[in-house]
Scaffold this motif. Structure first.
Motif, PDB file in Angstrom:
ATOM      1  N   GLU A  63       0.826  -1.202   0.000  1.00 21.56           N
ATOM      2  CA  GLU A  63       0.000   0.000   0.000  1.00 21.56           C
ATOM      3  C   GLU A  63       0.861   1.253   0.000  1.00 21.56           C
ATOM      4  O   GLU A  63       0.567   2.215  -0.715  1.00 21.56           O
ATOM      5  CB  GLU A  63      -0.940  -0.014   1.204  1.00 21.56           C
ATOM      6  N   ASP A  64       1.937   1.229   0.776  1.00 20.10           N
ATOM      7  CA  ASP A  64       2.851   2.363   0.799  1.00 20.10           C
ATOM      8  C   ASP A  64       3.498   2.561  -0.568  1.00 20.10           C
ATOM      9  O   ASP A  64       3.612   3.683  -1.053  1.00 20.10           O
ATOM     10  CB  ASP A  64       3.916   2.152   1.882  1.00 20.10           C
ATOM     11  N   ALA A  65       3.907   1.462  -1.186  1.00 19.90           N
ATOM     12  CA  ALA A  65       4.513   1.546  -2.518  1.00 19.90           C
ATOM     13  C   ALA A  65       3.506   2.073  -3.537  1.00 19.90           C
ATOM     14  O   ALA A  65       3.858   2.873  -4.413  1.00 19.90           O
ATOM     15  CB  ALA A  65       5.040   0.173  -2.944  1.00 19.90           C
ATOM     16  N   GLU A  66       2.251   1.644  -3.414  1.00 22.68           N
ATOM     17  CA  GLU A  66       1.220   2.136  -4.328  1.00 22.68           C
ATOM     18  C   GLU A  66       0.990   3.628  -4.116  1.00 22.68           C
ATOM     19  O   GLU A  66       0.830   4.382  -5.083  1.00 22.68           O
ATOM     20  CB  GLU A  66      -0.084   1.361  -4.137  1.00 22.68           C
ATOM     21  N   ARG A  67       0.989   4.065  -2.842  1.00 26.33           N
ATOM     22  CA  ARG A  67       0.827   5.495  -2.563  1.00 26.33           C
ATOM     23  C   ARG A  67       2.007   6.282  -3.129  1.00 26.33           C
ATOM     24  O   ARG A  67       1.830   7.346  -3.729  1.00 26.33           O
ATOM     25  CB  ARG A  67       0.707   5.732  -1.063  1.00 26.33           C
ATOM     26  N   GLN A  68       3.205   5.747  -2.937  1.00 26.84           N
ATOM     27  CA  GLN A  68       4.386   6.430  -3.471  1.00 26.84           C
ATOM     28  C   GLN A  68       4.335   6.492  -4.991  1.00 26.84           C
ATOM     29  O   GLN A  68       4.670   7.515  -5.585  1.00 26.84           O
ATOM     30  CB  GLN A  68       5.658   5.716  -3.018  1.00 26.84           C
ATOM     31  N   ALA A  69       3.928   5.386  -5.610  1.00 28.38           N
ATOM     32  CA  ALA A  69       3.835   5.367  -7.072  1.00 28.38           C
ATOM     33  C   ALA A  69       2.806   6.378  -7.550  1.00 28.38           C
ATOM     34  O   ALA A  69       3.038   7.097  -8.535  1.00 28.38           O
ATOM     35  CB  ALA A  69       3.482   3.961  -7.557  1.00 28.38           C
ATOM     36  N   ALA A  70       1.654   6.456  -6.853  1.00 28.80           N
ATOM     37  CA  ALA A  70       0.637   7.431  -7.233  1.00 28.80           C
ATOM     38  C   ALA A  70       1.173   8.848  -7.050  1.00 28.80           C
ATOM     39  O   ALA A  70       0.943   9.723  -7.905  1.00 28.80           O
ATOM     40  CB  ALA A  70      -0.628   7.216  -6.402  1.00 28.80           C
ATOM     41  N   GLY A  71       1.890   9.074  -5.963  1.00 30.82           N
ATOM     42  CA  GLY A  71       2.489  10.389  -5.739  1.00 30.82           C
ATOM     43  C   GLY A  71       3.511  10.737  -6.812  1.00 30.82           C
ATOM     44  O   GLY A  71       3.554  11.874  -7.307  1.00 30.82           O
ATOM     45  N   MET A  72       4.323   9.759  -7.160  1.00 33.61           N
ATOM     46  CA  MET A  72       5.334   9.985  -8.207  1.00 33.61           C
ATOM     47  C   MET A  72       4.656  10.271  -9.543  1.00 33.61           C
ATOM     48  O   MET A  72       5.121  11.126 -10.312  1.00 33.61           O
ATOM     49  CB  MET A  72       6.260   8.774  -8.301  1.00 33.61           C
ATOM     50  N   LEU A  73       3.566   9.551  -9.823  1.00 36.06           N
ATOM     51  CA  LEU A  73       2.838   9.763 -11.070  1.00 36.06           C
ATOM     52  C   LEU A  73       2.246  11.168 -11.102  1.00 36.06           C
ATOM     53  O   LEU A  73       2.346  11.867 -12.121  1.00 36.06           O
ATOM     54  CB  LEU A  73       1.745   8.706 -11.218  1.00 36.06           C
ATOM     55  N   GLU A  74       1.648  11.591  -9.992  1.00 35.88           N
ATOM     56  CA  GLU A  74       1.081  12.936  -9.924  1.00 35.88           C
ATOM     57  C   GLU A  74       2.188  13.979 -10.078  1.00 35.88           C
ATOM     58  O   GLU A  74       2.011  14.985 -10.773  1.00 35.88           O
ATOM     59  CB  GLU A  74       0.331  13.131  -8.606  1.00 35.88           C
ATOM     60  N   ALA A  75       3.327  13.753  -9.417  1.00 30.68           N
ATOM     61  CA  ALA A  75       4.447  14.696  -9.526  1.00 30.68           C
ATOM     62  C   ALA A  75       4.962  14.754 -10.965  1.00 30.68           C
ATOM     63  O   ALA A  75       5.273  15.832 -11.478  1.00 30.68           O
ATOM     64  CB  ALA A  75       5.569  14.292  -8.574  1.00 30.68           C
ATOM     65  N   ALA A  76       5.035  13.597 -11.609  1.00 30.60           N
ATOM     66  CA  ALA A  76       5.501  13.568 -13.001  1.00 30.60           C
ATOM     67  C   ALA A  76       4.518  14.309 -13.912  1.00 30.60           C
ATOM     68  O   ALA A  76       4.933  15.046 -14.815  1.00 30.60           O
ATOM     69  CB  ALA A  76       5.663  12.116 -13.470  1.00 30.60           C
ATOM     70  N   LYS A  77       3.215  14.118 -13.654  1.00 29.61           N
ATOM     71  CA  LYS A  77       2.217  14.841 -14.454  1.00 29.61           C
ATOM     72  C   LYS A  77       2.351  16.345 -14.234  1.00 29.61           C
ATOM     73  O   LYS A  77       2.290  17.132 -15.188  1.00 29.61           O
ATOM     74  CB  LYS A  77       0.808  14.376 -14.082  1.00 29.61           C
ATOM     75  N   ALA A  78       2.520  16.739 -12.973  1.00 34.21           N
ATOM     76  CA  ALA A  78       2.666  18.165 -12.666  1.00 34.21           C
ATOM     77  C   ALA A  78       3.933  18.722 -13.313  1.00 34.21           C
ATOM     78  O   ALA A  78       3.918  19.827 -13.876  1.00 34.21           O
ATOM     79  CB  ALA A  78       2.698  18.369 -11.152  1.00 34.21           C
ATOM     80  N   ASP A  79       5.030  17.960 -13.244  1.00 38.04           N
ATOM     81  CA  ASP A  79       6.278  18.396 -13.887  1.00 38.04           C
ATOM     82  C   ASP A  79       6.104  18.523 -15.389  1.00 38.04           C
ATOM     83  O   ASP A  79       6.578  19.478 -16.007  1.00 38.04           O
ATOM     84  CB  ASP A  79       7.416  17.422 -13.573  1.00 38.04           C
ATOM     85  N   ALA A  80       5.429  17.548 -15.988  1.00 34.87           N
ATOM     86  CA  ALA A  80       5.208  17.597 -17.439  1.00 34.87           C
ATOM     87  C   ALA A  80       4.368  18.814 -17.804  1.00 34.87           C
ATOM     88  O   ALA A  80       4.665  19.516 -18.788  1.00 34.87           O
ATOM     89  CB  ALA A  80       4.526  16.314 -17.905  1.00 34.87           C
ATOM     90  N   LYS A  81       3.340  19.086 -17.018  1.00 35.28           N
ATOM     91  CA  LYS A  81       2.485  20.243 -17.290  1.00 35.28           C
ATOM     92  C   LYS A  81       3.289  21.529 -17.128  1.00 35.28           C
ATOM     93  O   LYS A  81       3.198  22.435 -17.961  1.00 35.28           O
ATOM     94  CB  LYS A  81       1.300  20.229 -16.331  1.00 35.28           C
ATOM     95  N   ARG A  82       4.085  21.593 -16.052  1.00 32.89           N
ATOM     96  CA  ARG A  82       4.908  22.781 -15.810  1.00 32.89           C
ATOM     97  C   ARG A  82       5.920  22.982 -16.932  1.00 32.89           C
ATOM     98  O   ARG A  82       6.102  24.092 -17.433  1.00 32.89           O
ATOM     99  CB  ARG A  82       5.625  22.656 -14.463  1.00 32.89           C
ATOM    100  N   LEU A  83       6.565  21.887 -17.351  1.00 33.02           N
ATOM    101  CA  LEU A  83       7.548  21.989 -18.440  1.00 33.02           C
ATOM    102  C   LEU A  83       6.884  22.428 -19.732  1.00 33.02           C
ATOM    103  O   LEU A  83       7.455  23.210 -20.504  1.00 33.02           O
ATOM    104  CB  LEU A  83       8.267  20.648 -18.619  1.00 33.02           C
ATOM    105  N   ALA A  84       5.671  21.914 -19.989  1.00 28.58           N
ATOM    106  CA  ALA A  84       4.958  22.313 -21.200  1.00 28.58           C
ATOM    107  C   ALA A  84       4.616  23.800 -21.154  1.00 28.58           C
ATOM    108  O   ALA A  84       4.768  24.519 -22.163  1.00 28.58           O
ATOM    109  CB  ALA A  84       3.685  21.477 -21.349  1.00 28.58           C
ATOM    110  N   GLU A  85       4.187  24.287 -19.981  1.00 25.85           N
ATOM    111  CA  GLU A  85       3.878  25.710 -19.846  1.00 25.85           C
ATOM    112  C   GLU A  85       5.126  26.554 -20.009  1.00 25.85           C
ATOM    113  O   GLU A  85       5.096  27.600 -20.669  1.00 25.85           O
ATOM    114  CB  GLU A  85       3.217  25.970 -18.491  1.00 25.85           C
ATOM    115  N   GLU A  86       6.247  26.103 -19.393  1.00 26.45           N
ATOM    116  CA  GLU A  86       7.505  26.839 -19.533  1.00 26.45           C
ATOM    117  C   GLU A  86       7.959  26.874 -20.986  1.00 26.45           C
ATOM    118  O   GLU A  86       8.415  27.909 -21.476  1.00 26.45           O
ATOM    119  CB  GLU A  86       8.583  26.215 -18.658  1.00 26.45           C
TER     120      GLU A  86
END
Length: 169
Positions: A74-97
Motif C-alpha cells: 500500500e505504501d509503494a502504491e501510494r508512493q507510485a501514485a504520488g510519483m505519477l502525480e508529480a511527473a504529471k505536474a512536472d510535465a504540465k509545468r515543463l509544457a507551460e515553460e
C-alpha cells in the motif's frame, strides 16, 4: 483324553494367565504401568502441544509478515501514485515553460525583425536623401556652370560649389 478346564491347576494356559495377571498386578502396584503409560502419553501430549504452539507462533508470524507486506504494498502504491502525480505536474509545468519560452522567443524575433525593418527603412531614407543631395548638387553645379560659362571663371565660386557638394552629402 479328557477335556480339562481352563482353570485346572494342571493346565499350562492357566498358569500363563495367572503369571500375566500377577505381572500386570505387580506393575500396577509398583506404579510402573500407569506411570510409564501415562508418562509416555503425557510426553506425547507435550510434544503435540509444543508442535501446536510452534504452529500457532508460525501462523502469527506469517500473519504479521502478511500484514507487513500488505502495508509495504500500500505504501509503494501510494508512493507510485504520488510519483505519477508529480511527473504529471512536472510535465504540465515543463509544457507551460516551453510555451512561455516559445512565445517569448517569437516576440523577441518579431521585435528584432521590426528593428531590422526600421533600420532598413532608415538606411533607405538616408540613401534616398544622399542620392537627392548628390543629384541636387550636380544639378546646381550644372546650372551654375551653364550660367558662368560665359563669364570668366571665378576660383571662389568654384571652391564654394565644391564645398557645397561635400556639405550636402
Amino acid at each position: 483324553m479328557e477335556h480339562e478346564s481352563l482353570f485346572s491347576l494342571s493346565n499350562p494356559e492357566f498358569w500363563v494367565l495367572v503369571a500375566l495377571v500377577l505381572f500386570f498386578g505387580l506393575l500396577v502396584v509398583l506404579k510402573v504401568l500407569p506411570g510409564a503409560l501415562f508418562g509416555a502419553l503425557d510426553a506425547h501430549a507435550g510434544k503435540i502441544k509444543a508442535e501446536l504452539d510452534e504452529a500457532q507462533q508460525l501462523r502469527e508470524e506469517a500473519q504479521a509478515l502478511l500484514a507487513d507486506v500488505k502495508a509495504q504494498r500500500e505504501d509503494a502504491e501510494r508512493q507510485a501514485a504520488g510519483m505519477l502525480e508529480a511527473a504529471k505536474a512536472d510535465a504540465k509545468r515543463l509544457a507551460e515553460e516551453a510555451k512561455e519560452k516559445l512565445e517569448e522567443q517569437i516576440k523577441r524575433r518579431a521585435e528584432m525583425a521590426e528593428r531590422k525593418i526600421a533600420q532598413a527603412e532608415a538606411q533607405a531614407t538616408a540613401d534616398v536623401k544622399a542620392a537627392a543631395v548628390d543629384l541636387a548638387a550636380q544639378a546646381a553645379e550644372a546650372v551654375l556652370t551653364a550660367r558662368l560659362s560665359g563669364l570668366k571663371s571665378d576660383p571662389l565660386v568654384d571652391t564654394a560649389i565644391g564645398q557645397m557638394g561635400a556639405k550636402l552629402q
